[in-house]
Design a protein around this motif. Structure first.
Motif, PDB file in Angstrom:
ATOM      1  N   ASP A 175       3.702 -61.404 -68.697  1.00  0.00           N
ATOM      2  CA  ASP A 175       3.669 -60.157 -67.919  1.00  0.00           C
ATOM      3  C   ASP A 175       2.436 -60.076 -67.025  1.00  0.00           C
ATOM      4  OD1 ASP A 175       6.069 -59.327 -68.943  1.00  0.00           O
ATOM      5  OD2 ASP A 175       5.183 -58.153 -70.567  1.00  0.00           O
ATOM      6  N   THR A 176       1.301 -60.563 -67.511  1.00  0.00           N
ATOM      7  CA  THR A 176       0.087 -60.520 -66.695  1.00  0.00           C
ATOM      8  C   THR A 176       0.242 -61.388 -65.454  1.00  0.00           C
ATOM      9  OG1 THR A 176      -1.299 -60.114 -68.634  1.00  0.00           O
ATOM     10  CG2 THR A 176      -2.391 -60.979 -66.660  1.00  0.00           C
ATOM     11  N   ARG A 177       0.762 -62.602 -65.637  1.00  0.00           N
ATOM     12  CA  ARG A 177       0.966 -63.509 -64.498  1.00  0.00           C
ATOM     13  C   ARG A 177       2.018 -62.948 -63.551  1.00  0.00           C
ATOM     14  NH1 ARG A 177      -0.458 -68.829 -64.747  1.00  0.00           N
ATOM     15  NH2 ARG A 177       1.590 -69.590 -64.071  1.00  0.00           N
ATOM     16  N   LEU A 178       3.043 -62.309 -64.102  1.00  0.00           N
ATOM     17  CA  LEU A 178       4.098 -61.757 -63.267  1.00  0.00           C
ATOM     18  C   LEU A 178       3.552 -60.676 -62.343  1.00  0.00           C
ATOM     19  CD1 LEU A 178       7.097 -61.775 -62.583  1.00  0.00           C
ATOM     20  CD2 LEU A 178       7.460 -60.112 -64.415  1.00  0.00           C
ATOM     21  N   ARG A 179       2.655 -59.837 -62.834  1.00  0.00           N
ATOM     22  CA  ARG A 179       2.068 -58.802 -61.988  1.00  0.00           C
ATOM     23  C   ARG A 179       1.265 -59.422 -60.843  1.00  0.00           C
ATOM     24  NH1 ARG A 179       1.520 -56.134 -67.025  1.00  0.00           N
ATOM     25  NH2 ARG A 179      -0.552 -57.047 -67.361  1.00  0.00           N
ATOM     26  N   SER A 180       0.608 -60.536 -61.118  1.00  0.00           N
ATOM     27  CA  SER A 180      -0.180 -61.182 -60.070  1.00  0.00           C
ATOM     28  C   SER A 180       0.704 -61.802 -58.992  1.00  0.00           C
ATOM     29  CB  SER A 180      -1.072 -62.266 -60.684  1.00  0.00           C
ATOM     30  OG  SER A 180      -2.057 -61.698 -61.528  1.00  0.00           O
ATOM     31  N   LEU A 181       1.960 -62.097 -59.326  1.00  0.00           N
ATOM     32  CA  LEU A 181       2.874 -62.722 -58.373  1.00  0.00           C
ATOM     33  C   LEU A 181       3.571 -61.699 -57.472  1.00  0.00           C
ATOM     34  CD1 LEU A 181       4.532 -65.407 -60.692  1.00  0.00           C
ATOM     35  CD2 LEU A 181       2.720 -65.754 -59.014  1.00  0.00           C
TER      36      LEU A 181
END
Length: 233
Positions: free
Chosen positions: A205-211
């Motif tokens: 989820d953290t990486r997804l927000r950055s994308l």
């Protein structure tokens, strides 16, 4: 024979052992110099004037280029771990098939610099100055690129596995045959970036927000959703 004798009146230095020598004061700036198949292991070139110099298949492990003027310099083949380029000037420099593992570029001026086919595992480019540096077919696994601007580029065959990409700007950058498995992307900007040619690895989820704002393929989207228990049909 000391450095002054080895370099006296020479602009093309071929096959010379310069390991561990202090060379900065003996490079007058009347070049360009050509170093071909020389051993520069641990050589001190700090502050040297090396505008348009050429380093061809040289052993460069631990060489010190801090504060050197390397505008237009060309490095091809060779290299070695632990090079130091902090505060160096590298406008229009090129690195082709060079081992730059663990190289340090803090506060170096990198403008229109090209890295092609380079091994840059663990290299440090955080806090470098300038824009327009490019990577093609290079391995930047475990590298630190914190805060670097890589916007509007077309990256081909670049490996960012486990690299620190925090705060990087990839706005409108196109990724082709690239990998970002395990890369740290906290506060990284991907606005209008084309990630369809990138292996993103596991996207939590953290990486997804950055994308946010990036373009991904249907296959990538399906994998991201499947990891959250959803099926695209």
């Amino acid at each position: 024979m000391d450095a002054a004798q080895l370099l006296a009146g020479q602009r093309e230095i071929h096959g010379v052992d310069l390991a561990g020598l202090s060379l900065g004061d003996h490079l007058t700036g009347d070049g360009p110099y050509v170093f071909r198949e020389c051993d520069l292991t641990g050589a001190d070139l700090a502050g040297a004037s090396l505008v348009e110099a050429s380093f061809e298949k040289c052993v460069l492990e631990g060489a010190d280029f801090r504060r050197a003027d390397l505008d237009g310099a060309r490095f091809s083949g060779g290299g070695g771990a632990g090079l130091r380029f902090a505060n160096a000037e590298l406008v229009d420099a090129t690195f082709t098939d060079v081992d730059l593992s663990g190289a340090r570029f803090e506060l170096a001026l990198l403008t229109d610099v090209t890295f092609t086919g380079c091994r840059m595992i663990g290299a440090v480019l955080s806090a470098c100055r300038g824009t327009g540096y490019r990577f093609d077919g290079s391995n930047l696994a475990l590298a630190d690129l914190t805060g670097c601007s890589l916007r509007d580029l077309h990256l081909r065959g670049v490996r960012f596995d486990d690299a620190n990409l925090s705060g990087c700007d990839f706005t409108k950058t196109v990724f082709e045959d690239c990998r970002m498995i395990g890369a740290r992307i906290v506060e990284t900007v991907f606005t209008k970036a084309d990630l369809r040619g990138a292996d993103l690895g596991e996207v939590d989820d953290t990486r997804l927000r950055s994308l946010r704002g990036a373009v991904v393929s249907p296959t990538q989207a399906a994998l991201i959703l499947a990891a959250r228990g959803l099926t695209v049909n």
